[in-house]
Design an enzyme around this catalytic site. Sequence first.
Site, PDB file in Angstrom:
ATOM      1  N   ASN A   1      47.868  -7.095  44.193  1.00  0.00           N
ATOM      2  CA  ASN A   1      46.485  -7.516  44.500  1.00  0.00           C
ATOM      3  C   ASN A   1      46.078  -8.872  43.900  1.00  0.00           C
ATOM      4  OD1 ASN A   1      46.282  -6.266  41.981  1.00  0.00           O
ATOM      5  ND2 ASN A   1      44.180  -5.615  42.347  1.00  0.00           N
TER       6      ASN A   1
ATOM      7  N   HIS B   1      58.116  -6.716  40.974  1.00  0.00           N
ATOM      8  CA  HIS B   1      56.824  -6.927  41.635  1.00  0.00           C
ATOM      9  C   HIS B   1      56.668  -5.928  42.786  1.00  0.00           C
ATOM     10  CE1 HIS B   1      53.170  -9.010  42.015  1.00  0.00           C
ATOM     11  NE2 HIS B   1      53.576 -10.243  41.771  1.00  0.00           N
ATOM     12  N   ALA B   2      55.443  -5.831  43.317  1.00  0.00           N
ATOM     13  CA  ALA B   2      55.205  -4.950  44.462  1.00  0.00           C
ATOM     14  C   ALA B   2      56.072  -5.419  45.642  1.00  0.00           C
ATOM     15  CB  ALA B   2      53.726  -4.965  44.837  1.00  0.00           C
ATOM     16  N   SER B   3      56.511  -4.448  46.439  1.00  0.00           N
ATOM     17  CA  SER B   3      57.490  -4.755  47.494  1.00  0.00           C
ATOM     18  C   SER B   3      56.941  -5.642  48.610  1.00  0.00           C
ATOM     19  CB  SER B   3      58.010  -3.452  48.094  1.00  0.00           C
ATOM     20  OG  SER B   3      58.763  -2.765  47.130  1.00  0.00           O
TER      21      SER B   3
ATOM     22  N   GLY C   1      48.915  -1.024  38.113  1.00  0.00           N
ATOM     23  CA  GLY C   1      48.994  -0.418  39.445  1.00  0.00           C
ATOM     24  C   GLY C   1      48.181   0.844  39.499  1.00  0.00           C
ATOM     25  N   SER C   2      48.584   1.728  40.393  1.00  0.00           N
ATOM     26  CA  SER C   2      47.803   2.940  40.628  1.00  0.00           C
ATOM     27  C   SER C   2      48.091   3.999  39.553  1.00  0.00           C
ATOM     28  CB  SER C   2      48.148   3.494  42.006  1.00  0.00           C
ATOM     29  OG  SER C   2      49.526   3.807  42.027  1.00  0.00           O
TER      30      SER C   2
ATOM     31  N   GLU D   1      47.805  -0.555  32.932  1.00  0.00           N
ATOM     32  CA  GLU D   1      46.555  -1.093  33.487  1.00  0.00           C
ATOM     33  C   GLU D   1      46.399  -0.472  34.863  1.00  0.00           C
ATOM     34  OE1 GLU D   1      44.476  -2.939  31.999  1.00  0.00           O
ATOM     35  OE2 GLU D   1      45.532  -4.036  30.438  1.00  0.00           O
ATOM     36  N   LEU D   2      45.573   0.575  34.967  1.00  0.00           N
ATOM     37  CA  LEU D   2      45.535   1.341  36.219  1.00  0.00           C
ATOM     38  C   LEU D   2      44.229   1.131  36.980  1.00  0.00           C
ATOM     39  CD1 LEU D   2      47.256   4.514  34.719  1.00  0.00           C
ATOM     40  CD2 LEU D   2      48.310   2.463  35.697  1.00  0.00           C
TER      41      LEU D   2
ATOM     42  N   CYS E   1      40.886  -4.092  40.723  1.00  0.00           N
ATOM     43  CA  CYS E   1      40.702  -2.916  39.863  1.00  0.00           C
ATOM     44  C   CYS E   1      39.314  -2.943  39.234  1.00  0.00           C
ATOM     45  CB  CYS E   1      41.785  -2.887  38.795  1.00  0.00           C
ATOM     46  SG  CYS E   1      41.921  -4.424  37.879  1.00  0.00           S
TER      47      CYS E   1
END
Length: 454
Positions: free
Chosen positions: A131, A155-157, A206-207, A228-229, A262
């Site tokens: 994000n 990193h995110a895909s 992330g989540s 850090e969610l 977030c």
Amino acid sequence: MPIASINPATGETLQTFESFTKAQIDEKLQRASDTFRVYRETSFVERSAMMMRAAEILEQEKHDFARIMTTEMGRPITGAVGEAEKCAWVCRYYAETAQQHLADVQVETDAAKSYVKFQPLGPVLAVMPWNFPFWQVFRFAAPALMAGNVGLLKHASNVPQCALAIEDIFSRAGFPEGTFQTLLVGSDAVEAILKDSRVAAATLTGSEPAGRSVAGIAGSEIKKTVLELGGSDPFIVMPSANLELTVNTAVKARTINNGQSCIAAKRFIVSQEIYAEFEARFIEEMKALTVGDPLDESTDIGPLATEQILKDLDEQVKTSVAAGAILLTGGKKLEGDGNFYGPTVLANIPKDSPAYSEEIFGPVALLFRVDDIDEAIQLANATDFGLGAAAWTNDESERNQFIDNLEAGCVFINAMVASDPRLPFGGIKNSGYGRELGEFGIREFVNIKTIWVK
Ligand code: NAP
């Protein structure tokens, strides 16, 4: 999940990448481990010079980096340029302050001399979200590298180009090969990497489910983590607030980064005395936002980052409306290509609906009416999350009640929640633990070593 850049504004696949093989991952881990032994001996002055160079690259090429972010995950271009600038800021901040934050702390005891020394831990795995694809990584990497650790980025895909660009920045800044490496892998590879003895610690942004999983694995391996969610931040408005400024900021706080932040304000808790006026103005300003091409500087809201995020958001809204929430505007995907969702406002949100209890990641605002400050604080705290909270009031007693009683990692009064390299950032409850940024952030991935000399 494939590792692919897909432009969320058009649906076009820009580039796909093969996941690293086990042998490639092993090579990267070995390089991280070997590099750490040498890199930990570098001085603050040497590290600082390289970190300053990284800041310069970020600033000089901010438009190029912004374009990568925007085409890969849809952040409107002006915000993406600002993100690159903020990354330069955090690099400079730690280049200038790391030595002082990690200076020995003398403690008077009955020893001849006793003090606390801070030493790096080793290779730190960073599992990061899409994000804020540059900012999340730099706010981890700048302090971690200045402390003498080396970084491994998973990193995110959906943002592989950002991941590779960041690795390249650290390389061009002069950091020894292996100081910061990108691992092009899916989330299924994280467990084995985390369990590898060459990895010392991990951080995940992330989540909540991803955080639980990584923390569980790290816990079984007795490795330090920072999480850090998600968040469902309240934005409370009391009668003494300046309504025009409040509404204006409220809309920005909800829709920044297409609502995918977030710390975006997600629940607007408004005193009944001013509720009707707040609601009317808020809807008007949400309707006036420009939704469209994120590369256009006049765009307020671009596409959601992936098709799945759009589907999930739409489902949360529809289920909440079916449960009794009132749809005041928006509530659907826009016609045509791309993952565009109309700015949406919901009110009268029932307790058993997703909008009441889940994180809503998109341009969807939730309005709540409360009788008094006690009800406002109670409702604000009625969530499993505890990341940030904003409260708008010009009454000093109310201000102090918010500061003392809101359950969150930060409280902002008469301002929207934002991160700042100089201040610690992080959450409580299911929003995670540990802190990034400021002096607290750089002390997360260090051995706090007690020295006693007789
Ligand atoms: P996500 O789906 O949890 O993914 C984040 C990262 O974790 C990605 O790299 C993902 O890899 C990986 N991952 C997912 N499941 C995993 C698992 N079971 N084991 C190991 N790794 C796993 O989150 P997102 O959709 O990218 O980001 C949005 C979330 O991040 C929101 O909840 C938001 O609030 C939160 N967030 C928090 C902060 C903060 O500072 N507190 C900041 C930004 C975002 P793949 O992409 O390969 O699946």
